[in-house]
Design an enzyme around this catalytic site. Structure first.
Site, PDB file in Angstrom:
ATOM      1  N   LYS A   1      48.991  33.829  34.526  1.00 42.67           N
ATOM      2  CA  LYS A   1      49.099  33.425  35.941  1.00 42.67           C
ATOM      3  C   LYS A   1      50.093  32.267  36.061  1.00 42.67           C
ATOM      4  O   LYS A   1      50.085  31.345  35.228  1.00 42.67           O
ATOM      5  CB  LYS A   1      47.706  33.010  36.431  1.00 42.67           C
ATOM      6  CG  LYS A   1      47.615  32.735  37.926  1.00 42.67           C
ATOM      7  CD  LYS A   1      46.168  32.421  38.315  1.00 42.67           C
ATOM      8  CE  LYS A   1      46.024  32.110  39.795  1.00 42.67           C
ATOM      9  NZ  LYS A   1      44.634  31.724  40.156  1.00 42.67           N
TER      10      LYS A   1
ATOM     11  N   SER B   1      43.010  34.227  44.129  1.00 42.18           N
ATOM     12  CA  SER B   1      44.435  34.039  44.110  1.00 42.18           C
ATOM     13  C   SER B   1      45.149  34.727  42.946  1.00 42.18           C
ATOM     14  O   SER B   1      46.355  34.950  43.011  1.00 42.18           O
ATOM     15  CB  SER B   1      44.742  32.538  44.066  1.00 42.18           C
ATOM     16  OG  SER B   1      44.240  31.971  42.869  1.00 42.18           O
TER      17      SER B   1
ATOM     18  N   SER C   1      38.837  32.928  41.976  1.00 40.45           N
ATOM     19  CA  SER C   1      40.144  33.578  41.805  1.00 40.45           C
ATOM     20  C   SER C   1      40.345  34.382  40.527  1.00 40.45           C
ATOM     21  O   SER C   1      41.370  35.046  40.368  1.00 40.45           O
ATOM     22  CB  SER C   1      41.258  32.545  41.915  1.00 40.45           C
ATOM     23  OG  SER C   1      41.415  32.200  43.257  1.00 40.45           O
TER      24      SER C   1
END
Ligand code: GLN
Length: 491
Positions: A80, A155, A179
């Site tokens: 990420k 997210s 997330s």
């Protein structure tokens, strides 16, 4: 399409260790897959082709030299874009960090490299990890491989979509309010939020420091546990890192996979199995609860009365911390600088930079947080929210006196169409209704696929006491042993 991309991380590592395939071959297969599908999925913000192939070559050389390889050596992993990667762009999904190449690796990335995993690149995310759909990325949305017109969660939607689209067998996410778990649930993949402090925040671009927790994402529970083992454990460079070894998550996943839950007591959270969830989600959850009971688990209902206040408390605490953390993006130290023409004051340049560099949701959070922390309002908002946090922790403590772990659906609804919830922030916030309490408490939580609703994946969440991460892996692996893994329709 190479069959190598369908393998689990465990299988890939086994083949590489035996020399039956090479790390370079595996890496190339995933790079080819990314080239074939990522224009439709958009899981990646940056693909590090050269770096990945070089790392893979090193693993192959070490194997030929007879060196001992770690349990995930040669396995590709997507990271990420919230974690710093030395010399590799790190944007946090924001224009304000466009073009920034950090001078150092985050601890998580360092540990991934030391373990011989192969970093493929950086995955898309909501700007500064604020969001539940990846639609707030400044670089455009990620699409759910199950239905490209739907969101992949957020997210960390890029990390989850990369797994579901077979672009990577493993990925790293970060979980501040859900997330990792929520994208896992809506993409039919596994996502685990470790105990807060169980994984290092060094080099994780801060959103809400008392909640932020990096963690593993995978297509199977065992793969997630292996990744957890590699990235977890004490880090002296993070002041809130817990100075204890990682609980035996790999052993627990293997134990769970035997399908025996005799002696395990699970509590179904009453407040999360009522009208707050879609009927299809509840139906898949209820079937899984029956399956867990058949494996020998004792199931009871447990009420956690303060969980209903978790969402409002989170949306005061997280923005408050973000308003402080994001002050560092001033147009001087990192990334973007706007309006520095020699005639403007420092304040003018800062405000022009922040105006241009931050998206609407990030600005909303900074404003809410600044308000909640301002003198005169501090006690009424931030102070109240902290008291609610204590009450939620007490609910968990009381629950864990009765049961070994709590279970609930991971999300109230399945993947929604792109654009469906962007007009009303509250509708977006609801996606994390069931995941946020765990963050406020600091314990571990995992989402494991448990079924389908209208052809879209549903996740079951297991929540355990702090530093009992192994327990949630055992339950998740047991469920996986009966419901299996979930494959999206071919892209
Ligand atoms: N969706 C939540 C938020 O918008 C959680 C985000 C996260 O876990 N990073 O804050």
């Amino acid at each position: 399409m190479s069959e190598l991309i369908k393998l689990t991380a465990t299988e890939i590592a086994g083949l590489v260790a035996k020399g039956e395939t090479s790390a370079v071959e595996v890496t190339q297969a995933h790079l080819d897959r990314i080239a074939a599908v990522d224009d439709r999925v958009h899981a990646f913000l940056h693909v590090d082709t050269e770096g990945a192939l070089a790392a893979a070559r090193r693993v192959d050389e070490r194997r030929v030299a007879g060196e001992e390889l770690g349990p995930l050596a040669g396995v590709p992993v997507a990271v990420k874009d919230v974690l710093t990667t030395k010399g590799v762009p790190t944007t946090v999904g924001s224009k304000i960090l466009e073009g920034w190449r950090p001078p150092y690796d985050s601890t998580i990335v360092q540990r991934l490299r030391d373990a011989g995993t192969v970093m493929l690149g950086k995955t898309n995310m909501d700007e500064f990890a604020m969001g539940s759909s990846t639609e707030y990325s400044a670089y455009g949305p990620t699409h759910n491989p199950w239905d490209l017109d739907r969101i992949p969660g957020g997210s960390g939607g890029g990390s989850a979509a990369a797994l579901a689209a077979y672009e990577a067998p493993l990925s790293i996410g970060s979980d501040t309010g859900g997330s990792i778990r929520q994208p896992g649930a809506v993409t039919g993949t596994v996502g685990a939020k470790p105990t807060y402090g169980g994984t290092s925040r060094y080099g994780l671009v801060a959103f809400s420091s008392s909640l932020d927790t990096p963690g593993p994402c995978a297509r199977t529970v065992l793969d997630a546990a292996l990744l957890h083992q590699v990235i977890g454990g004490h880090d002296p460079r993070d002041s809130t890192s817990i100075p204890q070894p990682v609980p035996d998550v790999v052993g627990a996943a293997k134990l769970g996979a035997t399908g025996d839950l005799t002696g395990v007591k699970l509590g179904v959270v009453t407040e999360f199995t009522g009208e707050g969830a879609e009927p299809g989600v509840l139906a898949a959850f209820r079937e899984s609860v029956d399956a867990l009971a058949k494996l020998g688990a004792e199931i009871v209902e447990v009420s956690c009365p303060h969980f209903r206040y978790a969402l409002p408390a989170y949306y005061l605490i997280a923005p408050s911390e973000c308003s402080s953390n994001l002050a560092r993006f001033d147009g001087v130290r990192f990334g973007l600088r706007v309006g520095d023409d020699g005639n403007r004051s420092l304040e003018e340049v800062m405000s022009l930079t922040r105006e241009a560099g931050f998206g609407a949701e990030v600005k909303r959070r900074i404003m809410i947080g600044t308000y909640a922390l301002s003198s005169g309002y501090y006690d009424a908002y931030y102070g109240q929210a902290q008291k609610v946090r204590t009450l939620i922790t007490r609910d968990f403590t009381a629950a864990f006196e009765q049961v070994d772990a709590l279970i609930s659906p991971t999300t109230p609804f399945v993947a929604f169409p792109i654009g469906a919830r962007t007009a009303d922030p509250y509708q977006m916030y609801l996606a994390d209704l069931f995941t946020i309490p765990t963050n406020l408490y600091g314990g571990p939580g995992i989402s494991v696929p448990c079924g389908l609703s209208d052809g879209l994946p549903v996740g079951l969440q297991v929540m355990a006491p702090t530093m009992a991460d192994d327990r949630m892996y055992r339950v998740a692996a047991a469920l996986e042993s009966v419901v299996g893994t979930f494959t999206p329709p071919a892209l």
